[in-house]
Design a protein around this motif. Structure first.
Motif, short mmCIF file in Angstrom:
data_model
loop_
_atom_site.label_atom_id
_atom_site.label_comp_id
_atom_site.label_asym_id
_atom_site.label_seq_id
_atom_site.Cartn_x
_atom_site.Cartn_y
_atom_site.Cartn_z
N TRP A 80 -34.46 14.02 -73.86
CA TRP A 80 -35.52 14.89 -74.67
C TRP A 80 -35.84 16.28 -73.83
CZ3 TRP A 80 -37.05 15.30 -79.16
CH2 TRP A 80 -38.34 15.84 -79.24
N GLN A 81 -35.71 15.91 -72.69
CA GLN A 81 -35.92 17.31 -71.62
C GLN A 81 -34.76 18.42 -71.69
OE1 GLN A 81 -36.92 16.22 -67.70
NE2 GLN A 81 -38.69 14.91 -68.21
N LEU A 82 -33.48 18.00 -72.01
CA LEU A 82 -32.42 18.60 -71.99
C LEU A 82 -32.25 19.06 -73.57
CD1 LEU A 82 -29.51 19.49 -71.35
CD2 LEU A 82 -28.47 17.25 -71.97
N GLU A 83 -32.71 18.43 -74.41
CA GLU A 83 -32.96 19.03 -75.83
C GLU A 83 -33.90 20.09 -76.14
OE1 GLU A 83 -31.16 15.34 -78.79
OE2 GLU A 83 -33.15 16.08 -79.13
N HIS A 84 -35.01 19.86 -75.25
CA HIS A 84 -35.80 20.93 -75.14
C HIS A 84 -35.29 22.17 -74.42
CE1 HIS A 84 -39.09 18.27 -76.25
NE2 HIS A 84 -39.87 19.22 -76.73
N HIS A 85 -34.46 22.20 -73.46
CA HIS A 85 -33.90 22.93 -72.95
C HIS A 85 -32.83 23.71 -73.61
CE1 HIS A 85 -32.16 25.42 -69.26
NE2 HIS A 85 -30.94 24.96 -69.69
#
Length: 290
Positions: A80-85
């Motif tokens: 989820w954090q990677l997709e936000h990035h």
């Protein structure tokens, strides 16, 4: 080779009606490796047994992988954090928007639960009947893609968005009381809930779409073939069963399957001849009269 002769009850020395024996003789002279790589006419009973046993083994192994809840939830946070990035973390918006249209999300729940079985089996039957020369290679692609997915389930346990802690996703199966997922509701104890990466809903739907698009002749059928994986992508995100990146994982599994088939048969499945060499294409020739 010269014309072969056969002995019959009516007499001796009659010419064989067609050179089947020569073709069989040529095949016998091949080495083991070329013969293994040569597409053969599929046998119905064997294919039914193979598909049933393979899917049973896949389900058994997938569900036998340790669920590893803590690691799976941690990996979900990382994804989820990677997709936000990457600027692609819009799954929650899609989930909430689709959930607001009751009839649509209920339909998506049933789509998620059923079509990956129905459509995949339908394409296999179509290949068996209409493209027997390409059947084995295309089936190998599907099996290899599914097999490598098991490595993802084992080495990267991943919770789906609907199970994230504080993710504020809607579990559409629980909310609408449908049976849209083997990992939700009363069925959750029958399936590994933390095997979201890769998404084989995407891997299988892409296999179906590419196969039909490459081999079908009717334009509208080819268009539907391309729309099917796109519809599946929408469904897996709207129902909060997968992240976008799970779909990327499923796509990579299919690419692996295609590479395996390409190495084994020397060509992509769709480039192989439609029929197996020596397979009859019309009525059988009547035996010569004495």
């Amino acid at each position: 080779m010269g014309e072969r002769t056969v002995t019959t009850l009516e007499g001796r020395g009659q010419a064989a009606p067609h050179p089947v024996t020569e073709e069989a003789e040529d095949r016998t002279g091949q080495g083991l490796w070329p013969r293994l790589r040569t597409p053969r006419r599929p046998r119905f009973w064997f294919e039914i047994l193979l598909i049933a046993v393979s899917y049973w083994a896949y389900s058994l192994i997938r569900n036998a992988v340790p669920e590893q809840k803590a690691e799976a939830l941690g990996n979900a946070d990382l994804v989820w954090q990677l997709e936000h990035h990457l600027g692609i973390a819009v799954e929650r918006s899609v989930n909430h928007a689709m959930n607001s249209v009751t009839w649509l999300i209920i339909g998506m729940n049933y789509y998620y639960a059923t079509l990956h079985f129905v459509v995949t089996l339908g394409v296999l039957v179509w290949l068996y009947r209409r493209h027997p020369g390409r059947y084995a290679a295309t089936r190998l692609t599907l099996f290899a893609a599914t097999g490598v997915a098991l490595l993802g389930y084992y080495f990267f346990p991943l919770a789906p968005p609907r199970l994230m802690s504080g993710g504020r996703f809607v579990d559409t199966v629980l909310v609408h009381h449908t049976w849209g997922s083997m990992a939700s509701g009363d069925l959750k104890h029958m399936s590994n809930q933390y095997a979201a990466m890769p998404s084989m809903h995407i891997g299988w739907s892409l296999w179906c779409g590419l196969t039909v698009f490459a081999l079908a002749k009717l334009p509208w059928v080819r268009i539907l073939a391309l729309l099917y994986p796109l519809g599946t992508l929408t469904v897996i995100v709207a129902t909060a069963n997968h992240f976008w990146l799970d779909a990327v994982g499923g796509t990579l599994c299919l690419a692996f399957g295609l590479a395996v088939a390409r190495l084994w048969y020397g060509a992509l499945p769709y480039a192989l001849p439609r029929r197996v060499a020596g397979m009859a294409t019309g009525p059988a020739l009547a035996p010569a009269k004495p």
